[in-house]
Write a protein that holds these residues in place. Sequence first.
Motif, PDB file in Angstrom:
ATOM      1  N   GLU A 229      81.243  42.183  23.404  1.00 24.76           N
ATOM      2  CA  GLU A 229      81.009  40.826  22.920  1.00 24.76           C
ATOM      3  C   GLU A 229      82.132  39.900  23.369  1.00 24.76           C
ATOM      4  O   GLU A 229      81.892  38.792  23.852  1.00 24.76           O
ATOM      5  CB  GLU A 229      80.950  40.847  21.405  1.00 24.76           C
ATOM      6  CG  GLU A 229      79.981  39.815  20.870  1.00 24.76           C
ATOM      7  CD  GLU A 229      79.598  40.148  19.441  1.00 24.76           C
ATOM      8  OE1 GLU A 229      80.151  39.490  18.563  1.00 24.76           O
ATOM      9  OE2 GLU A 229      78.807  41.083  19.237  1.00 24.76           O
ATOM     10  N   ILE A 230      83.363  40.421  23.218  1.00 26.28           N
ATOM     11  CA  ILE A 230      84.519  39.601  23.611  1.00 26.28           C
ATOM     12  C   ILE A 230      84.445  39.293  25.102  1.00 26.28           C
ATOM     13  O   ILE A 230      84.658  38.164  25.537  1.00 26.28           O
ATOM     14  CB  ILE A 230      85.847  40.319  23.282  1.00 26.28           C
ATOM     15  CG1 ILE A 230      86.002  40.408  21.774  1.00 26.28           C
ATOM     16  CG2 ILE A 230      87.031  39.585  23.873  1.00 26.28           C
ATOM     17  CD1 ILE A 230      87.227  41.152  21.330  1.00 26.28           C
ATOM     18  N   GLN A 231      84.079  40.361  25.869  1.00 26.46           N
ATOM     19  CA  GLN A 231      84.010  40.169  27.329  1.00 26.46           C
ATOM     20  C   GLN A 231      82.977  39.093  27.677  1.00 26.46           C
ATOM     21  O   GLN A 231      83.227  38.195  28.476  1.00 26.46           O
ATOM     22  CB  GLN A 231      83.613  41.488  27.984  1.00 26.46           C
ATOM     23  CG  GLN A 231      83.660  41.416  29.502  1.00 26.46           C
ATOM     24  CD  GLN A 231      83.141  42.687  30.140  1.00 26.46           C
ATOM     25  OE1 GLN A 231      82.624  43.562  29.443  1.00 26.46           O
ATOM     26  NE2 GLN A 231      83.289  42.793  31.430  1.00 26.46           N
ATOM     27  N   GLU A 232      81.833  39.208  26.980  1.00 27.39           N
ATOM     28  CA  GLU A 232      80.772  38.239  27.219  1.00 27.39           C
ATOM     29  C   GLU A 232      81.280  36.826  26.907  1.00 27.39           C
ATOM     30  O   GLU A 232      81.105  35.893  27.693  1.00 27.39           O
ATOM     31  CB  GLU A 232      79.614  38.561  26.293  1.00 27.39           C
ATOM     32  CG  GLU A 232      78.260  38.258  26.899  1.00 27.39           C
ATOM     33  CD  GLU A 232      77.169  38.876  26.054  1.00 27.39           C
ATOM     34  OE1 GLU A 232      76.686  38.179  25.172  1.00 27.39           O
ATOM     35  OE2 GLU A 232      76.862  40.076  26.263  1.00 27.39           O
ATOM     36  N   ARG A 233      81.915  36.725  25.733  1.00 26.67           N
ATOM     37  CA  ARG A 233      82.439  35.405  25.340  1.00 26.67           C
ATOM     38  C   ARG A 233      83.504  34.939  26.317  1.00 26.67           C
ATOM     39  O   ARG A 233      83.574  33.761  26.663  1.00 26.67           O
ATOM     40  CB  ARG A 233      83.068  35.471  23.947  1.00 26.67           C
ATOM     41  CG  ARG A 233      82.025  35.765  22.925  1.00 26.67           C
ATOM     42  CD  ARG A 233      82.139  34.861  21.734  1.00 26.67           C
ATOM     43  NE  ARG A 233      81.108  35.240  20.802  1.00 26.67           N
ATOM     44  CZ  ARG A 233      81.296  35.475  19.528  1.00 26.67           C
ATOM     45  NH1 ARG A 233      82.493  35.315  19.016  1.00 26.67           N
ATOM     46  NH2 ARG A 233      80.304  35.816  18.755  1.00 26.67           N
ATOM     47  N   ASP A 234      84.326  35.922  26.720  1.00 24.85           N
ATOM     48  CA  ASP A 234      85.409  35.575  27.649  1.00 24.85           C
ATOM     49  C   ASP A 234      84.830  35.037  28.945  1.00 24.85           C
ATOM     50  O   ASP A 234      85.273  34.026  29.476  1.00 24.85           O
ATOM     51  CB  ASP A 234      86.252  36.830  27.905  1.00 24.85           C
ATOM     52  CG  ASP A 234      87.460  36.538  28.776  1.00 24.85           C
ATOM     53  OD1 ASP A 234      88.231  35.650  28.387  1.00 24.85           O
ATOM     54  OD2 ASP A 234      87.604  37.172  29.841  1.00 24.85           O
ATOM     55  N   GLU A 235      83.769  35.751  29.415  1.00 23.61           N
ATOM     56  CA  GLU A 235      83.154  35.294  30.654  1.00 23.61           C
ATOM     57  C   GLU A 235      82.532  33.911  30.491  1.00 23.61           C
ATOM     58  O   GLU A 235      82.650  33.047  31.337  1.00 23.61           O
ATOM     59  CB  GLU A 235      82.097  36.299  31.116  1.00 23.61           C
ATOM     60  CG  GLU A 235      82.712  37.325  32.081  1.00 23.61           C
ATOM     61  CD  GLU A 235      81.957  38.632  32.104  1.00 23.61           C
ATOM     62  OE1 GLU A 235      80.757  38.630  31.785  1.00 23.61           O
ATOM     63  OE2 GLU A 235      82.593  39.657  32.434  1.00 23.61           O
ATOM     64  N   GLN A 236      81.883  33.766  29.316  1.00 21.52           N
ATOM     65  CA  GLN A 236      81.278  32.470  29.014  1.00 21.52           C
ATOM     66  C   GLN A 236      82.345  31.381  29.013  1.00 21.52           C
ATOM     67  O   GLN A 236      82.181  30.314  29.589  1.00 21.52           O
ATOM     68  CB  GLN A 236      80.656  32.524  27.626  1.00 21.52           C
ATOM     69  CG  GLN A 236      79.232  32.019  27.617  1.00 21.52           C
ATOM     70  CD  GLN A 236      78.558  32.396  26.319  1.00 21.52           C
ATOM     71  OE1 GLN A 236      79.222  32.436  25.291  1.00 21.52           O
ATOM     72  NE2 GLN A 236      77.287  32.664  26.365  1.00 21.52           N
ATOM     73  N   LEU A 237      83.439  31.754  28.351  1.00 23.23           N
ATOM     74  CA  LEU A 237      84.561  30.822  28.241  1.00 23.23           C
ATOM     75  C   LEU A 237      85.077  30.446  29.625  1.00 23.23           C
ATOM     76  O   LEU A 237      85.336  29.281  29.926  1.00 23.23           O
ATOM     77  CB  LEU A 237      85.677  31.483  27.437  1.00 23.23           C
ATOM     78  CG  LEU A 237      86.559  30.540  26.656  1.00 23.23           C
ATOM     79  CD1 LEU A 237      85.783  29.998  25.472  1.00 23.23           C
ATOM     80  CD2 LEU A 237      87.800  31.261  26.163  1.00 23.23           C
TER      81      LEU A 237
END
Length: 715
Positions: A229-237
Amino acid sequence: MQLIRNMSVRRKLMFISMVITMASLLLASVAFITSDRLYAQKTVVDSLSTMASMIAANSSAAMLFGDSDAGLETLGFLKSQEQVQAGVLYLRDGSVFASYRREGFYDGLPQPDVQRQSVKFRSNHAEIFRPVVHMDNAIGVVYLRSDINAVHDRLIWFLGIVAAILAVSLLLAFALSSQLQRIITDPLLRLSAIARRISTEKNFALRVSGSRRDELGHLINDFNCMLEEIQERDEQLKTYQAELEDRVAMRTQELEIANNELATSKEQAEAVAKRMEYHAHHDALTGLPNRVLLNDRIRLGLAQARRQQTMLALLFLDLDRFKIINDSLGHTIGDQLLRNISKRLKTCLREGDTVARLGGDEFMILLPDMKSASDAGKIGTKIIKSLTEPVNCNGHELHITTSVGISIYPFDGSDAETLVKHADISMYRAKEIGRNKLVYYTAEMNAGSRKKLALETNLRSALEKQQLHLVYQPKIDITRNTITGVEALLRWDHPTLGYVSPLDFIPIAEESGLIIPIGEWVVRTAFSQLREWHDAGFGELTMAVNLSSAQLSRPGLIEILNDALANSGITADKVELEVTENVAMRNIGSAIMTLEKLKNMGMSIAMDDFGTGYSSLGYLRKLPVDTVKIDRSFVSEIPESKDDALIAQTIIAMAHSMNLSLVVEGVENVRQLNFFRQQGCRVVQGYLFSKPVPAADILKILRTQETTGMVNMVK
Ligand code: C2E
Ligand code: CA
Ligand code: CA
């Protein structure tokens, strides 16, 4: 407790498992030892009870008979019982009947206790009393004492074993727990190592490996899910950030472009303002100072002359027969000639002198700071001489002469106006006495400008003598290639003066008030001419009439126009009134009112010679104008002159922004036409299409257009 809390998980696990091991072993040992001890004690109790019962039974007879030997014998069996330390037979009175002591046993014997029959354990022995019964009567007591060291030894031995087992178990537990704790700590360590790496590397793509079904497995799973989830958010970010950066970069670029554009347009605006300022003070054709700038300089020169008590001279120059050259060889040659002469004039002058072009072929030279009046004459002669040299214009060797009139401060006037007037008068005198001459002003000439006077006198009768007539110059819609209307231009042909330019006689007509009847005549003639063309089938044609300031400011104009409309039968919407910027500016309040009334009548108003006056572009907003006519001085150098192109573009843009129609005047060649076509101009006027021509010619042009659908260009 704190100590345990601070221990690593690994140690804690080991510690817990060791404690548990130890506790369970200890419990087991205690249970085992207790039960063993109880068993050992029971064995002692059993054997002592059995032995005591047996001795009691076997010794009753001996005691009855007082046979202590038999009693001893019965006790003798105890020798075979190693643990028994002593055996005693007491009589009822408590005296010893028979006793046995093991070798080496010297302790004293107890008093018999008949009441107590159970086995009693003392610190190092166990003892028992048992009654000797005969016929239900107690006749004595048996006492047995047994050594319980064996029991103690056994206990100690067991304790030793337990200790050994405990030690071995602890070692084993330590070894096992140090291995087994890994089952729990390894994934935890992996988890924390990954967590640490993530926090330093910021790499959210890392995952904790291992698949287990227990809570740790769930923990790892949850951790990995969280990472995902963090990675996804990080990528989104990161995407958002990149987008944001892109946008910022784009905006910055846009801002830069806008800034540059702003700078450029500011520069352009400054250039335009400069150019406008230049135009206001210079003659467009020759680049010489114009009347405005000259007047300024004369005023300055006069102030200086007054202070320093010097003289100042004005030389009024008019080229002889320039009009003939212009008419016969064309205006291009005429213009070229004027430019060349300007240059030549400059070479005759000192630094600080001013040569200005007043318009047409008229020049004025200002000589400040003169020592003597004759110096002015010397310069005048020099000029006349220098002009006798032929001037080369596009291969033509032109011979031109000039007439010069001189006025001198302080003799001929003390202000600019008088001095100019007197120089003008003396120049006219020079022309009268035969051209190519130089004439100083004299008091006799003060009767006023002969030229003007002559013109004025002649102009008065010009109307009656029918010397005035109108010519018409077409306005072409270049998008449809058709004539939309014509402009009426006044002509005066005098039998002796010859052709007089409206530029010369209109100012005189204005000054003398003759413009009122002449203007009225123009309006009526032009309107009835238009009616004829309408009747001839060109009903859409419009007529533009020039109005001078005197006409605009005098009452009666509206009545005249109304009457002329009624008489001719044309409608007001076919009439355009051309006023110059300065005409409108002279008395702006009443001008706006009159123009508004004219507009309300249905006629349209055009701002003539736009760009040459002194008003700012912004003034245009105040005037009720429908059309702007770009002055031909901006047109002539286009497209070569970037400045003129820029001014024209500015005027066009402004007119468009104010929803005004545009007419470009003075279009003489195709390049100019193309330029204005590109700028989106629709209506043009100029020699390229047609010079001002008599009414009959206009009809011919209209007919040709009708048959061919095209306007013929007149060269
Ligand atoms: P304007 O109203 O600006 O008229 C245009 C002038 O430019 C005319 O000069 C015309 O012949 C000239 N022209 C037109 N096309 C070209 C071209 O392509 N190249 C060149 N070099 N010149 C061109 P014109 O007829 O000599 O008139 C001069 C001025 O006299 C007029 O300027 C106008 O202000 C005034 N004027 C003429 N007729 C009347 C009139 O009936 N009443 C009043 N009040 N003023 C008039
Ligand atoms: Ca005009
Ligand atoms: Ca004009």
